[in-house]
Design a protein around this motif. Structure first.
Motif, short mmCIF file in Angstrom:
data_model
loop_
_atom_site.label_atom_id
_atom_site.label_comp_id
_atom_site.label_asym_id
_atom_site.label_seq_id
_atom_site.Cartn_x
_atom_site.Cartn_y
_atom_site.Cartn_z
N PRO A 231 -107.23 -73.82 38.71
CA PRO A 231 -106.78 -72.62 37.32
C PRO A 231 -107.98 -71.44 37.85
CG PRO A 231 -107.75 -74.46 36.91
CD PRO A 231 -107.53 -74.88 38.56
N VAL A 232 -107.54 -70.16 38.05
CA VAL A 232 -108.20 -68.93 37.84
C VAL A 232 -107.25 -68.27 36.87
CG1 VAL A 232 -108.36 -66.00 38.88
CG2 VAL A 232 -107.72 -68.79 40.18
N THR A 233 -108.07 -67.59 35.71
CA THR A 233 -108.07 -67.33 34.26
C THR A 233 -107.65 -65.80 34.66
OG1 THR A 233 -110.32 -66.12 34.15
CG2 THR A 233 -110.39 -68.36 33.62
N PHE A 234 -106.80 -64.65 33.49
CA PHE A 234 -106.27 -63.72 33.73
C PHE A 234 -107.50 -62.73 34.00
CE2 PHE A 234 -104.57 -59.50 31.76
CZ PHE A 234 -103.88 -59.52 32.72
N SER A 235 -108.93 -62.68 33.06
CA SER A 235 -109.67 -62.54 33.22
C SER A 235 -109.88 -62.68 34.93
CB SER A 235 -111.20 -62.65 32.82
OG SER A 235 -110.60 -62.50 31.32
N LYS A 236 -110.36 -63.14 35.64
CA LYS A 236 -110.95 -63.50 36.28
C LYS A 236 -109.69 -62.51 37.71
CE LYS A 236 -113.68 -64.88 40.50
NZ LYS A 236 -114.75 -63.72 40.18
N LEU A 237 -108.95 -63.05 37.69
CA LEU A 237 -107.83 -61.88 38.53
C LEU A 237 -107.77 -60.43 38.17
CD1 LEU A 237 -105.27 -62.32 40.11
CD2 LEU A 237 -104.03 -62.15 38.46
N LEU A 238 -107.98 -59.91 37.43
CA LEU A 238 -108.38 -58.71 36.75
C LEU A 238 -109.68 -58.28 37.95
CD1 LEU A 238 -107.81 -58.24 33.17
CD2 LEU A 238 -106.36 -57.21 34.87
N GLU A 239 -110.66 -59.28 37.54
CA GLU A 239 -111.42 -58.09 38.30
C GLU A 239 -111.30 -58.50 40.33
OE1 GLU A 239 -114.83 -61.55 37.38
OE2 GLU A 239 -114.74 -60.87 35.47
N LEU A 240 -110.95 -59.48 40.21
CA LEU A 240 -110.97 -59.05 42.41
C LEU A 240 -109.35 -59.03 42.24
CD1 LEU A 240 -109.48 -63.35 41.78
CD2 LEU A 240 -111.28 -62.43 43.53
N LEU A 241 -108.78 -58.76 41.33
CA LEU A 241 -107.44 -56.62 41.67
C LEU A 241 -108.83 -55.68 42.38
CD1 LEU A 241 -104.65 -58.53 39.51
CD2 LEU A 241 -104.33 -57.43 42.27
N ASN A 242 -109.69 -56.01 40.93
CA ASN A 242 -110.04 -54.33 40.85
C ASN A 242 -111.00 -53.97 42.65
OD1 ASN A 242 -110.94 -52.64 38.15
ND2 ASN A 242 -113.49 -53.24 39.44
N ASN A 243 -111.20 -54.56 43.19
CA ASN A 243 -111.79 -54.85 44.15
C ASN A 243 -111.07 -54.14 45.25
OD1 ASN A 243 -114.14 -55.92 43.33
ND2 ASN A 243 -114.22 -57.51 43.96
N SER A 261 -109.17 -63.25 24.68
CA SER A 261 -110.53 -63.74 24.40
C SER A 261 -111.43 -62.25 24.83
CB SER A 261 -111.12 -64.74 25.51
OG SER A 261 -110.75 -63.86 26.39
N PHE A 262 -112.15 -62.75 23.91
CA PHE A 262 -113.36 -61.20 23.59
C PHE A 262 -114.14 -62.16 25.49
CE2 PHE A 262 -117.72 -60.21 23.64
CZ PHE A 262 -117.20 -59.05 22.71
N ASN A 263 -113.77 -62.29 26.47
CA ASN A 263 -114.56 -62.73 27.95
C ASN A 263 -113.08 -61.53 28.32
OD1 ASN A 263 -115.43 -63.70 30.21
ND2 ASN A 263 -113.51 -64.20 30.79
N LEU A 264 -112.16 -61.59 28.10
CA LEU A 264 -111.21 -60.41 28.73
C LEU A 264 -111.38 -59.34 27.70
CD1 LEU A 264 -108.14 -60.14 29.56
CD2 LEU A 264 -107.05 -60.61 27.79
N ILE A 265 -111.82 -59.20 26.96
CA ILE A 265 -112.69 -57.79 26.76
C ILE A 265 -113.31 -57.25 27.50
CG2 ILE A 265 -113.39 -56.21 24.69
CD1 ILE A 265 -111.84 -58.26 22.27
N LYS A 266 -114.20 -57.92 27.59
CA LYS A 266 -115.29 -57.25 28.63
C LYS A 266 -115.01 -56.65 29.62
CE LYS A 266 -117.86 -61.12 27.34
NZ LYS A 266 -118.99 -62.08 28.00
N THR A 267 -114.55 -57.77 29.93
CA THR A 267 -113.75 -57.44 31.90
C THR A 267 -112.97 -56.55 32.00
OG1 THR A 267 -112.93 -60.24 31.81
CG2 THR A 267 -112.09 -58.54 33.61
N ILE A 268 -111.64 -55.91 31.13
CA ILE A 268 -111.43 -54.62 30.68
C ILE A 268 -112.34 -53.49 30.47
CG2 ILE A 268 -109.87 -53.19 29.26
CD1 ILE A 268 -108.25 -55.92 28.20
N LYS A 269 -113.62 -53.97 29.86
CA LYS A 269 -114.02 -52.90 29.82
C LYS A 269 -115.08 -52.36 30.90
CE LYS A 269 -118.12 -51.01 27.50
NZ LYS A 269 -119.77 -52.19 26.43
N LYS A 270 -115.41 -53.90 31.57
CA LYS A 270 -116.31 -53.94 32.78
C LYS A 270 -115.37 -52.97 34.27
CE LYS A 270 -116.81 -57.53 34.82
NZ LYS A 270 -117.48 -59.30 35.57
#
Length: 458
Positions: A231-243, A261-270
């Motif tokens: 499993p790869v979370t959607f938040s993790k996928l965004l982080e990988l694509l961001n690079n 999730s709140f984790n997704l909110i933090k990922t979008i911000k980061k």
């Protein structure tokens, strides 16, 4: 896969590559269907076809269909009826139906329209070359392909993208939510995620081809990766694509509130490449109606998500989907929706009248709302949203935004361009050179409810 024989003899695929057979394709529905059509065209170009916008000059006609609303389905069947005259004048023309309606109506299409030659469902998009080859093999009959594929992969499938600036990437297909008004789980099947490495490879290829923006697609992107062996979370996928170097913007749709999730909110911000725009369907402002819709969250839960988003991400734009006239919706329920819209103040809302779909649970519910009442509620909501959007956009006048330029003027106005901000606002402006595909600083000088007008800086 199944082949149904018929009495009439069809000369299928009797066109030589030298004669460059032509395909006419008409796409209905959502961004997923638009992207599916890009893969359909890519495979047909590989097979020697060329595209045409003149249906009367085509050798192959494909309708990529939608069945979310009854009116769209009626429109498609009407077009299928008109195509019958084309086939009567030229029996060699092949007519194929694909997309969600092909799956939903697979038992009825040939009965209602015997001049249709073959159908295939959305999960078979990446198998089109085999389907076309089987048309040649089974030249005396109709070919139906409506079985599911064991895994979701688009690796090595030819694609012809509409844009050279922004590209769709399907990260998953299908849905497990079974909202009571929706047929998607029945037409696109259960959720299937593409492997993260395949998605990252596609994004890297797009960056190499100078694409500036990628748009991640899924019926519920928040649940991406749940079905993968690793499993790869959607938040993790965004982080990988961001690079990935070269990609400047990352967008996604659609999100489901129950999985936001709140984790997704933090990922979008980061992640600085992930755009400050979130599309989060509300569907109704009434908790009673949301429960009947099987949305698995109430209105307070939804409002808390919006609060968390706005408290943590600066300058965020939030858009939504909403339907009026769901069975059992009273005037009080509709007033609840109006009040929630006044409280949240969405940047934009895509508004719909509830449409009965035969295979959806909601079609069996009592207290169906009369059509006239639905229309009156819809226009009240549209008028309210127009006021809200105009007020939000008015505050943007005088501000400077980075705009990704993706279109020239449709009215042939010299050097007039349009593009979108990171918050997904459409901006129209005049430049002194060709700015397509470029990121341009634009100062907003005028606004309407739906469009910003500006002048480039520097």
């Amino acid at each position: 896969m199944e082949v149904k024989k018929i009495s009439k003899k069809y000369r299928i695929m009797n066109h030589s590559i030298q004669n460059q057979p032509k395909v006419y394709i008409k796409t209905f529905g959502c961004q997923m269907n638009v992207n599916d059509s890009e893969y359909i065209i890519g495979q047909l170009l590989k097979l020697g076809y060329s595209t045409t916008e003149d249906i009367s000059k085509s050798n192959l006609i494909l309708l990529n269909t939608c069945c979310v609303r009854a009116k769209v389905e009626q429109k498609i069947f009407s077009l299928i009826g008109k195509i019958k005259k084309i086939k009567e004048s030229n029996p060699d023309v092949i007519l194929g139906i694909c997309g969600c309606m092909a799956q939903k109506e697979k038992e009825n299409i040939f009965e209602r329209a015997p001049h249709v030659d073959f159908i295939f469902n959305p999960s078979q998009i990446n198998n089109l070359e085999n389907i076309i080859n089987n048309l040649a093999k089974y030249g005396g009959g109709k070919y139906i392909s409506c079985d599911d594929t064991p895994e979701f992969s688009l690796n090595h499938i030819p694609v012809k993208r509409e844009s050279k600036i922004s590209a769709w990437i399907q990260i998953m297909r299908g849905c497990n939510n079974y909202c009571s008004y929706c047929v998607v789980p029945y037409t696109r099947g259960p959720e299937q995620s593409r492997g993260a490495s395949e998605i990252l490879s596609e994004a890297a290829d797009l960056a190499h081809d100078k694409y500036k923006e990628i748009f991640l697609l899924g019926q519920n992107v928040n649940s991406y990766g749940n079905d993968l062996s690793q499993p790869v979370t959607f938040s993790k996928l965004l982080e990988l694509l961001n690079n990935i170097k070269g990609i400047e913007r990352i967008r996604f749709t659609t999100s489901h509130p129950k999985d936001f999730s709140f984790n997704l909110i933090k990922t979008i911000k980061k992640c600085h490449k992930v755009c400050n725009h979130i599309h989060l369907p509300i569907q109704s402002g009434s908790s009673k109606i949301l429960k009947m819709m099987n949305r698995k969250c109430n209105i307070d839960y939804y409002k808390n998500i919006i609060k968390d988003i706005r408290n943590n991400i600066d300058d965020i734009a939030i858009t939504t989907d909403v339907m009026v006239g769901f069975p059992g919706e009273t005037e009080k329920d509709f007033t609840d929706t109006l009040n929630v819209f006044k409280e949240i103040e969405f940047d934009e809302a895509y508004t719909f009248i509830y449409s009965n779909r035969e295979t959806a649970v909601a079609s069996l519910l009592p207290d169906q709302v009369p059509l006239q009442a639905k229309k009156e509620r819809l226009w009240k909501l549209i008028d309210l949203q127009k006021e809200i959007s105009a007020k939000i956009n008015k505050k943007l006048e005088g501000k400077i935004f980075e705009v990704l330029v993706d279109k020239k003027s449709k009215r042939n106005i010299e050097n007039q361009f349009s593009g979108r901000t990171g918050t997904n606002k459409t901006v129209v402006f005049t430049g002194k050179q060709d700015l397509l595909g470029k990121l341009v600083k634009v100062k907003i000088v005028k606004s309407t409810a739906w469009t910003l007008y500006g002048e480039p800086i520097g």
